[in-house]
Structure formats: C-alpha cells, structure tokens
Design a protein around this motif. Structure first.
Motif, PDB file in Angstrom:
ATOM      1  N   PHE A 174       0.844  -1.197   0.000  1.00 54.75           N
ATOM      2  CA  PHE A 174       0.000   0.000   0.000  1.00 54.75           C
ATOM      3  C   PHE A 174       0.882   1.251   0.000  1.00 54.75           C
ATOM      4  O   PHE A 174       0.641   2.201  -0.766  1.00 54.75           O
ATOM      5  CB  PHE A 174      -0.908  -0.017   1.234  1.00 54.75           C
ATOM      6  N   LEU A 175       1.912   1.237   0.856  1.00 54.81           N
ATOM      7  CA  LEU A 175       2.776   2.408   0.970  1.00 54.81           C
ATOM      8  C   LEU A 175       3.621   2.617  -0.271  1.00 54.81           C
ATOM      9  O   LEU A 175       3.770   3.740  -0.759  1.00 54.81           O
ATOM     10  CB  LEU A 175       3.672   2.273   2.201  1.00 54.81           C
ATOM     11  N   TRP A 176       4.205   1.539  -0.801  1.00 59.52           N
ATOM     12  CA  TRP A 176       5.062   1.709  -1.994  1.00 59.52           C
ATOM     13  C   TRP A 176       4.247   2.258  -3.168  1.00 59.52           C
ATOM     14  O   TRP A 176       4.737   3.115  -3.911  1.00 59.52           O
ATOM     15  CB  TRP A 176       5.723   0.390  -2.388  1.00 59.52           C
ATOM     16  N   LEU A 177       3.032   1.767  -3.331  1.00 60.15           N
ATOM     17  CA  LEU A 177       2.210   2.237  -4.444  1.00 60.15           C
ATOM     18  C   LEU A 177       1.760   3.680  -4.220  1.00 60.15           C
ATOM     19  O   LEU A 177       1.735   4.485  -5.161  1.00 60.15           O
ATOM     20  CB  LEU A 177       1.004   1.317  -4.625  1.00 60.15           C
ATOM     21  N   TRP A 178       1.399   4.019  -3.003  1.00 54.51           N
ATOM     22  CA  TRP A 178       1.017   5.404  -2.693  1.00 54.51           C
ATOM     23  C   TRP A 178       2.189   6.350  -2.960  1.00 54.51           C
ATOM     24  O   TRP A 178       2.048   7.361  -3.657  1.00 54.51           O
ATOM     25  CB  TRP A 178       0.565   5.472  -1.239  1.00 54.51           C
ATOM     26  N   PHE A 179       3.368   6.017  -2.419  1.00 52.73           N
ATOM     27  CA  PHE A 179       4.540   6.862  -2.637  1.00 52.73           C
ATOM     28  C   PHE A 179       4.901   6.909  -4.121  1.00 52.73           C
ATOM     29  O   PHE A 179       5.297   7.968  -4.637  1.00 52.73           O
ATOM     30  CB  PHE A 179       5.731   6.335  -1.836  1.00 52.73           C
ATOM     31  N   GLY A 180       4.779   5.753  -4.813  1.00 49.26           N
ATOM     32  CA  GLY A 180       5.099   5.719  -6.229  1.00 49.26           C
ATOM     33  C   GLY A 180       4.166   6.585  -7.054  1.00 49.26           C
ATOM     34  O   GLY A 180       4.595   7.281  -7.983  1.00 49.26           O
ATOM     35  N   LEU A 181       2.879   6.570  -6.727  1.00 53.97           N
ATOM     36  CA  LEU A 181       1.921   7.431  -7.423  1.00 53.97           C
ATOM     37  C   LEU A 181       2.266   8.902  -7.216  1.00 53.97           C
ATOM     38  O   LEU A 181       2.187   9.718  -8.148  1.00 53.97           O
ATOM     39  CB  LEU A 181       0.503   7.150  -6.924  1.00 53.97           C
ATOM     40  N   ALA A 182       2.637   9.257  -5.979  1.00 55.88           N
ATOM     41  CA  ALA A 182       3.010  10.646  -5.705  1.00 55.88           C
ATOM     42  C   ALA A 182       4.228  11.049  -6.526  1.00 55.88           C
ATOM     43  O   ALA A 182       4.269  12.146  -7.107  1.00 55.88           O
ATOM     44  CB  ALA A 182       3.281  10.823  -4.212  1.00 55.88           C
ATOM     45  N   LYS A 183       5.225  10.190  -6.609  1.00 57.39           N
ATOM     46  CA  LYS A 183       6.433  10.503  -7.371  1.00 57.39           C
ATOM     47  C   LYS A 183       6.160  10.577  -8.869  1.00 57.39           C
ATOM     48  O   LYS A 183       6.864  11.292  -9.589  1.00 57.39           O
ATOM     49  CB  LYS A 183       7.502   9.441  -7.099  1.00 57.39           C
ATOM     50  N   ALA A 184       5.160   9.842  -9.339  1.00 59.94           N
ATOM     51  CA  ALA A 184       4.832   9.830 -10.763  1.00 59.94           C
ATOM     52  C   ALA A 184       3.905  10.974 -11.155  1.00 59.94           C
ATOM     53  O   ALA A 184       3.505  11.066 -12.317  1.00 59.94           O
ATOM     54  CB  ALA A 184       4.197   8.493 -11.143  1.00 59.94           C
ATOM     55  N   GLY A 185       3.553  11.833 -10.220  1.00 60.44           N
ATOM     56  CA  GLY A 185       2.681  12.954 -10.543  1.00 60.44           C
ATOM     57  C   GLY A 185       1.238  12.553 -10.745  1.00 60.44           C
ATOM     58  O   GLY A 185       0.504  13.208 -11.492  1.00 60.44           O
ATOM     59  N   LEU A 186       0.801  11.496 -10.066  1.00 57.92           N
ATOM     60  CA  LEU A 186      -0.578  11.029 -10.150  1.00 57.92           C
ATOM     61  C   LEU A 186      -1.247  11.187  -8.794  1.00 57.92           C
ATOM     62  O   LEU A 186      -0.595  11.107  -7.748  1.00 57.92           O
ATOM     63  CB  LEU A 186      -0.622   9.564 -10.589  1.00 57.92           C
ATOM     64  N   ARG A 187      -2.541  11.394  -8.806  1.00 59.25           N
ATOM     65  CA  ARG A 187      -3.306  11.490  -7.560  1.00 59.25           C
ATOM     66  C   ARG A 187      -3.717  10.094  -7.101  1.00 59.25           C
ATOM     67  O   ARG A 187      -3.966   9.206  -7.905  1.00 59.25           O
ATOM     68  CB  ARG A 187      -4.548  12.353  -7.758  1.00 59.25           C
ATOM     69  N   THR A 188      -3.813   9.942  -5.787  1.00 57.08           N
ATOM     70  CA  THR A 188      -4.227   8.677  -5.193  1.00 57.08           C
ATOM     71  C   THR A 188      -5.580   8.855  -4.523  1.00 57.08           C
ATOM     72  O   THR A 188      -5.850   9.896  -3.928  1.00 57.08           O
ATOM     73  CB  THR A 188      -3.197   8.208  -4.148  1.00 57.08           C
ATOM     74  N   ALA A 189      -6.413   7.835  -4.609  1.00 57.95           N
ATOM     75  CA  ALA A 189      -7.682   7.802  -3.881  1.00 57.95           C
ATOM     76  C   ALA A 189      -7.673   6.565  -2.990  1.00 57.95           C
ATOM     77  O   ALA A 189      -7.505   5.449  -3.491  1.00 57.95           O
ATOM     78  CB  ALA A 189      -8.868   7.764  -4.843  1.00 57.95           C
TER      79      ALA A 189
END
Length: 759
Positions: free
Chosen positions: A256-271
């Motif tokens: 959960f954390l790696w994907l959340w952090f990865g989305l943030a680094k990729a310039g994508l929003r997370t829900a």
C-alpha cells in the motif's frame, strides 16, 4: 501532433500559492489563494530545470531569492545588490524566518511574564487558566519550531535540482532525504518483514516507474531521457494523463505504501478506497473522485467479481497487487514494478504548480450517507509531517499503527507523521487486542496510535504477563472516553495519553498536551494564536448557529456547549470534496464575527470549561431534543458506561408517534460474565441524568454495529427503531409511572402507540 503536457513548462497562473507563505506568510491573500487553489485543481506537470517551483518564495522579474542567498533563476550566489524593502519576501531566506520565530517565542515569553503579576492582582478568578500557562507556552514554542522546520524543508526543496528526487512533491523529497540521511534505519515492520528507509525509497521508485510507463513516459535505463510513447501501454489501454487519479483498494500492508509513494512521485493522484466497499458504494466512490485506474488486492477479487463488469464499463484500468491468478484484463502491478530499475525519478514530474493542488482523496466514513471524497492538498501532507513532533515523539521512537491506511489517522497522521520525524512504524493489517502487548514487547514499541475503541478493547482483555514491563510511554489518538482513559492508564501505566481532535477535511486540530482526563485540547490564547478557532452558540432545533441582532455569531461562555468553527485562511484552507459544490454546503459559515469572514463548520459541539480545557460534547446531528431539552448522546453514554455490567453503549434518538422530538434509545452490550440488572440501571440513570435524558428504550445486543474505522452506526440504528416485531434483540421500555424498565412486548408497543403507556 499537439505538444505533450510532459514536455510543456507550466504557467504560474494568478492563483499560485507559495509553500513558505502558507507556513507563515501574510494572510491578506488567504481567501483568494485558498479559493483559486481549490477551484483550479491543476494536475502536476513536468517541469524543466529552469521552471519555478511551488516550494519557492519571493518575487521579481530577474529571478527570486531562495534560501541562503541563492537565485532561483541562475542558481548563482547573490552578489549584485541587496533587495529593497519592497522586494523582500514575507519569509524568504531561512535566517529571516528563524529570527522571526525566535523573536515571536521571546515576545510571547516576555509578554506572559509582564502580564502575569497584573492579571493575578486584578483578576484572581482567572488563576485556574493561568496555572497551565507554562504548558501552554511550551506547546506554542514547539508548534512554532515545527513550522520553522517545515519551512526549512520546503526551502531546501526549492533550492534542489528539479531533475533530482528532492525537487519533487513533499512525500517524494522527504523520503529521499531520509534515504540519504538515515539509509539503514528501519522505517517499516510488518510481520516478519522489515524495510529500511533506503529500501522504502527503492521500492517506491520501482512503483513510480511502473506508473510512469502507464502514463506513457519512459525514462530509459539511465534515468534521464524522456520519451513520449505514441502507442498505448499494456495492450489497448490508453495512457494515464498527468495528474490522473488511481484508486487503491488494499489492506494495510507495505505494498500500500510503496504504491502510494510511487503514485506521488509519478505525478498522479491517489484515492484511498475503504476496503469493505462493494457494489453501489464502491462505484460511487470511484466516480466521485474521477478514478481512471484501480489497484486491488488479490484476496478481494472473489468478492469483487460481481462488480468487474461495471468497473470495466467505467473504462478503468485494473491492476492486482499480487501474483495470484487474475481474470482477463487484470494485470499484476507488483510484477510490473519489480521489473523496473530502482533509481530515483525526476522531481519535476511530481512538483505541484501550487501547494494547494489536490494530491490525494480520502473518503469520509459515510455514517450519514454515501462517502464523500475529501480533497487533500500538498499543504496538508506537508503539515502532517509535524504531527508526531507536536506530540513529543522523536526519531528513535517505535510507533505501533493498527489503523486502516485509507483513513486519515492511519495514513496522514501515522505514516506521514512518522516520516516527519524519521522514526520506525510497526504496521498491523488488523488490530488484535490479545496480541497487542506481545507485539509491543517484541518490537520494543514506545508510541501507540489509537482510536478510542482500541483502548476499550485492551482494558476489556483478561490480564496477561505481556502487559507488564513494556516500553510504551505515549499513547496518541482520538475518541478516548474518560472511563476507558482512567482504566487504561491505571492498568497499563505509567504512560502519557495525548488525546487529539481533528477532521479529515477540516482545518483545525486540538492537542491535549497536559494529559487532563477527558479533554481533547486547550482553548488558551497562546494555543489559539497558533491554531485559531472559536466556539459559537448553536440552536439544535434549527440546526443553525445563533446570531445576534447584527447577524453575527455569538461566542459561548465557559461550560456552555458550542459549535467548533475555525477561520479559513491560506495557512488553514478548506478545499471541499470532489464532485459538485453542493457536497460542501453547510461546511462554510460567513459573517461569523465580521462582515466577509469565512469559517469552517466542524459540525461538532465542544465545551470549554473554566480552566480552558476543551471537551467533546456531541455531533450536531447526534444531539436531539426531547421534552424541550437538548440531549447529548455522549453524556448519556458516559453515564451508562460507568455501570460495571455494561461493556459498550451506543445512544441515539428515535421518533415516537404522537411525541415531539426524539426519544433516547441505548444499545447495550454486557460485560462478561455479568447479566443485565434493570433495577440498578434505572436507579443509576435517575441519579446521574436529568429526567429528559433518561433513555426511553433499551436494546440488548451481542456487539455494536460500527464502521471499519470503529465509529458507531447511529444512523442505521435510528432507522431500525424499536418495533419488537422487526428486531431480533431483546428490547426494554421505560415505564415512567412505575419507575422501572420493562420488556417491550408487542402489547406494550401497541399501548405506546395508542398513548396508553407514558414514557
């Protein structure tokens, strides 16, 4: 071919809000910046090396000055000239910010010392408040230091190379900093798995690169070149647009954390989608936040199978976070991420145009309807890094976290707060009261983050050897009732309980840094100088604040319940919810104390006592009127919970035909091995509650209905009513004439409806 947004320099725009200003700048641009930041909703785009960053501050045509005399445009030391007063930023260089903070602290201390004798001589009745002056001052100083530290981090990000990892969003640069400063320190413990900060950085980099490929971006093996793919990715799936929303439907786990952090680094929003949602509520959440992709846990696939056709019809890209067998059209995201290199991604990919931009959606609990997607800004992420520092935790602490990560308490306060101090977090996918103290002993836990129900579960456990000799010194959280608080400290102490108050979408927080039993915070003038708020009079009947003849709200007196409101400003904005503006209707109050001012309406009633302590009173929707009086559900519940044979209590109001208002009803759970003593219960409520607050109905249950975040289901219970022909649980009714609680039989139910039974 149109120019790709990944290669286009973003325009600053009139609503650009600088981070340093949000962390202590002037307030005259507050409402404009907050409104424009919320309305624009701009997605983060790629920035070339020369593009401005939202973490920077200052103005001027030839290049602004950032940090310790560095030109933003040329990166050269400042030697040409000294700026005039009109050109100096509100808080530009860090020495100026530090000097201002230290000056403020010194001024507060000096003012307190000068005023103390005068106040004691002229107004001796305020001594109950002054006795806590030292604690108030210490917390105010700590809060100002936190602001200074956050400002320093923001300025460091402003001076960083935008093509490096520390030039990105706050999550990206904070994780990169910790990986550089404390690479071997353990960040996360989950079961038998342990991850250092360096490993967390590498795992999130792989996830970021997998999401960047889904955006149609390829950095190459060297990590420097950009290439926009003309074709789609992963078969026929169209590339995700910059700033697109990706929903996570996952349990609390490292992935959960790696994907959340990865989305943030990729310039994508997370829900963050609550893990229990299925069918209509799930589809509602995905539509409301505009999700373009969904990552789900493999163990959820079976229960989600009926929803898959609707999810595909929405055009969602579907990923599974695991290698199990997947239905057609669902790919393994973790396998894709593991194939990527773990090198950092350029920071400009995630750097927001404005710190007010939405970067995350967290859904409200949905206790009063379908969940709403609260907008979380980059500013709030940055502010949450200070949570554990405000609580007095430090980088050598080990924090026990057993809360859902899709909830603000788990993700923003628990995880982001841990990143803020660089500590270790022990993450549990599910809370186990029987395993808790053994876990604390095994991992040498020093800080426990709770919500009130978890503490109640612990005090109701049988004694064990593991609960003695532990290292837990601090319990931080919210919703701890006084009776459970006292039992918790008496049994498991010595330890400090730090009760807090806050809302996911709110702009105000309180901290009970004194440890006063039952309080959620302080209302001292020092605290309100740092975190401003007010309590105003509220009419439960109309559901509106009480206003004077000039149309302004009226502040409450000590001991009087009042609606908690907080001014909306650049430092404390309200961004609302994804969807139409009607979703936020009622959350903003105008002309509260002055014409044109705007305050956030928390919807909660609090009481400030004569010593300046804040105590939670009730939710505005939970308080009801009976016999012309206001009944606070929390007050009734606390009175009932003091009975030794009751373990859990949920109080709510129900409509009774032929009666105005709502009658009180209490759902009860017995404490084993006790039985229900109706005689003692009646004697207790008649001695400890006013007659209008006595529960008219009782409902005996095996367990109380709660949400996944352990909030009691009052709305559902209210709708179920008290009809014995439709409810399987034992029901009891108050016979006021006889002075007793009697079983609610069908005959008594009919007599009640006919008006023959007086309640």
């Amino acid at each position: 071919m149109p120019e790709s947004p990944l290669g286009r320099k973003p325009e600053p725009g009139p609503g650009r809000v600088w981070a340093a200003g949000c962390l202590g700048g002037s307030a005259h641009r507050a409402e404009r910046g907050c409104r424009e930041g919320a309305e624009r909703g701009a997605a983060p785009h790629a920035l070339p090396a020369s593009a401005p960053s939202p973490w920077r501050t200052g103005t001027g045509g030839g290049g602004s000055w950032v940090g310790r005399g560095v030109c933003r445009r040329t990166r050269a030391p400042r030697r040409e000239r000294s700026p005039s007063k009109s050109e100096r930023p509100v808080i530009g260089r860090e020495p100026l910010g530090r000097a201002r903070d230290e000056g403020t602290m010194a001024a507060l201390l000096l003012l307190s010392l000068l005023l103390l004798p005068l106040l004691l001589l002229r107004k001796l009745h305020i001594w109950p408040r002054l006795r806590w002056l030292a604690a108030d001052l210490a917390f105010a100083v700590r809060a100002l230091r936190c602001k200074r530290a956050l400002r320093a981090r923001a300025l460091a990000a402003a001076a960083a190379d935008p093509r490096g990892p520390e030039g990105g969003c706050s999550l990206a640069w904070r994780l990169a900093q910790l990986a550089r400063q404390r690479p071997a320190h353990i960040f996360l413990i989950h079961g038998a798995r342990r991850f250092s900060y360096a490993e967390a950085e590498r795992e999130s980099n792989r996830a970021a690169r997998a999401f960047l490929r889904a955006r149609g971006w390829d950095a190459g093996l060297g990590g420097g070149a950009e290439d926009e793919r003309a074709a789609g990715v992963a078969g026929a799936a169209a590339p995700l647009a910059p700033g697109a929303t990706v929903a996570l439907l996952l349990p609390a786990c490292p992935e959960f954390l790696w994907l959340w952090f990865g989305l943030a680094k990729a310039g994508l929003r997370t829900a963050f989608v609550p893990a229990a949602l299925r069918r209509g509520p799930l589809l509602h959440c995905l539509r409301s936040c505009g999700a373009r992709a969904l990552v789900l846990a493999p163990e959820f696939l079976e229960s989600l199978e009926p929803d898959l056709p609707a999810l595909r019809a929405m055009g969602l890209r579907l990923w599974a976070a695991g290698p199990e067998t997947h239905p057609a059209g669902i790919s393994d995201l973790l396998a894709e991420a593991s194939a990527e290199v773990d090198e950092p991604v350029p920071g400009y990919l995630s750097a927001p145009q404005s710190i007010m931009d939405t970067c995350l959606y967290i859904f409200t609990s949905g206790t009063t309807g379908l969940p709403k997607a609260a907008r979380i800004s980059h500013l709030k992420i940055l502010q949450c890094q200070a949570f554990y520092q405000l609580c007095g935790a430090h980088q050598e602490d080990v924090i026990y976290l057993a809360l859902p990560l899709y909830h603000m308490s788990g993700s923003l306060l628990g995880i982001v707060g841990c990143l803020g101090i660089g500590a270790t977090v022990v993450l549990k996918s599910k809370f186990s009261a029987g395993q808790f103290w053994e876990d604390c002993q095994q991992h040498r836990v020093t800080v426990f983050q709770y919500i009130g129900e978890l503490c109640r579960y612990l005090v109701n456990q049988p004694p064990s050897k593991a609960e003695h000799g532990h290292k837990v010194r601090l319990a931080v959280g919210s919703g701890l009732r006084p009776d459970t608080w006292e039992r918790f400290v008496r049994r498991f102490g010595p330890l400090q309980v730090l009760e807090t108050y806050g809302l996911t979408e709110g702009n105000v927080a309180t901290f009970n840094y004194t440890g006063q039993l039952g309080a959620v915070g302080r209302a001292s003038w020092l605290y309100k100088h740092v975190f401003p708020f007010s309590l105003i009079r509220y009419d439960v009947t109309t559901g509106e604040p009480i206003r004077d003849t000039q149309g302004h709200c009226v502040a409450t007196c000590p001991g009087e319940p009042g609606l908690l409101v907080a001014p909306v400003s650049q430092q404390s904005p309200f961004l609302g919810y994804a969807g139409g503006p009607e979703l936020g209707r009622g959350k903003l109050l105008k002309d509260v104390f002055r014409p044109g001012d705007v305050f956030f309406n928390t919807g909660d009633l609090l009481v400030c006592d004569d010593q300046g302590f804040l105590r939670f009173h009730d939710r505005t929707g939970d308080t009801f009127r009976w016999k012309g009086e206001n009944v606070a559900t929390t007050e009734v519940a606390e009175a009932l919970e003091s009975l030794d044979f009751l373990q859990e209590v949920n109080v709510y109001g129900v409509t009774v035909p032929g009666h105005e208002g709502r009658a009180g009803m209490a759902a009860l759970v017995l404490r084993p091995p006790h039985s229900l003593d109706l005689v003692q219960l009646y004697a207790h409520v008649s001695e400890n509650l006013p007659p209008y607050a006595w529960p008219r109905f009782l409902r005996l249950q095996e367990s109380l209905a709660t949400t996944e975040t352990f909030k009691q289901q009052k709305v559902r219970m209210t709708k179920e009513g008290f009809d014995p022909s439709t409810l399987p649980d034992p029901l009891y009714v108050l016979d006021q004439a006889g002075g007793a609680y009697l079983p609610l039989t069908p005959a008594r139910y009919s007599a009640l409806l006919a008006g023959d039974l007086r309640i």
